[in-house]
Write a protein that holds these residues in place. Structure first.
Motif: not given
Length: 302
Positions: A140, A143, A163, A187
């Motif tokens: 990713t 984050n 994310q 996400v």
């Protein structure tokens, strides 16, 4: 410019820099061909308060480190500023840049992360993450964890663009350019306030918020080590489409935000790490004024 190094340091059996409960400045270094069981730069100020650490203009090149390039653990009252670094060729189970703990102020900005292997490019809690370029991250790009803010980042050509970590609360992300990511653009494992982000040509596209965009940034080359290739192209619909944020008054190159980048006489912030060229919003100019007589009389009769 992190390529203008003062000192190069090759190889290590463990952490190259291990800072424990003290204020420090690490700047102007190239750390390359490192093998570390911890992180290349490890900052553990969790046992003290009111320590200030700056990591600036450092290049980390070709390292195998369990916790990644820069790992920071802070306590209440501590501050960390990670800016202007170039991190590439990292193999780890962690992140190229990771910030954990409760602290006074944590800012991760104007970093260029390229071609790293690991869970995350940047992972942070209680931090402001802005004006970073993250590309070719196997996991990713960014984050976001508890109480972190991700603003005006360009996260492209990664596994996942951005994310929100599982269980996260109090986070927000705005004005990010999230494009060309192989798997997911976004996400949402936790809760976060988000809007004014741009998504383009990702493996999946999230439900757009009111002011989100699906716009082509027109990037020159998302595999490039030249940061200028991550600028929005002239005529991109992502120009002037962000929201003004007090945390982000300049772009990756130090140019002022906001500008009239699309020549429509409206001054607005762009999406992503760069602000397109254009006229800068000027302070109001007073062209004329008038005064009225002062009716106050010092003898009290007016």
């Amino acid at each position: 410019d992190p390529s203008n190094h003062q000192t190069s340091i090759k190889g290590s059996a463990d952490t190259t820099f291990d800072i424990q409960n003290q204020s420090s400045v690490i700047s102007g270094l190239r750390l390359y061909d490192q093998t570390a069981s911890d992180a290349v730069i490890n900052v553990d100020n969790s046992g003290s308060t009111d320590e200030n650490v700056t990591i600036n203009a450092v290049e980390i090149d070709n390292a195998s480190a369990f916790f990644g390039g820069i790992f920071v653990d802070l306590e209440f009252g501590d501050s960390i500023y990670i800016n202007g670094n170039y991190i590439h060729g990292i193999t780890s189970l962690g992140a190229a840049i990771s910030v954990e703990g409760s602290h006074e102020d944590a800012r991760i900005y104007n970093n260029f992360l390229y071609d790293n292997s690991g869970f995350n490019g940047i992972s942070a809690e209680n931090a402001t993450i802005y004006n970073n370029i993250v590309t070719k991250q196997s996991g990713t790009g960014i984050n976001v964890k508890n109480n972190s803010k991700a603003y005006n980042n360009t996260t492209v050509n990664n596994g996942t663009g951005l994310q929100v970590s599982s269980g996260t609360t109090g986070a927000s992300f705005m004005n990010n350019l999230i494009a060309y990511n192989t798997n997911d653009a976004l996400v949402l494992g936790g809760s976060a306030t988000h809007d004014f982000n741009a998504y383009f040509s990702n493996g999946s596209t999230p439900t757009l918020q009111t002011n989100d965009l699906a716009c082509d940034p027109g990037l020159t080359n998302v595999n490039s080590t030249n940061t200028a290739d991550y600028e929005l192209s002239s005529g991109s619909a992502c120009i002037d489409e962000g929201t003004e944020l007090t945390d982000v008054t300049q772009d990756f190159f130090g140019n002022a935000r906001k500008k009239d980048g699309n020549a429509d006489a409206v001054y607005a912030t762009d999406i992503g790490a760069y602000e397109a060229d254009g006229d800068t919003a000027a302070a109001p100019v007073i062209s004329s004024f008038s005064t009225s007589p002062n009716t106050f009389s010092p003898d009290g009769d007016g």
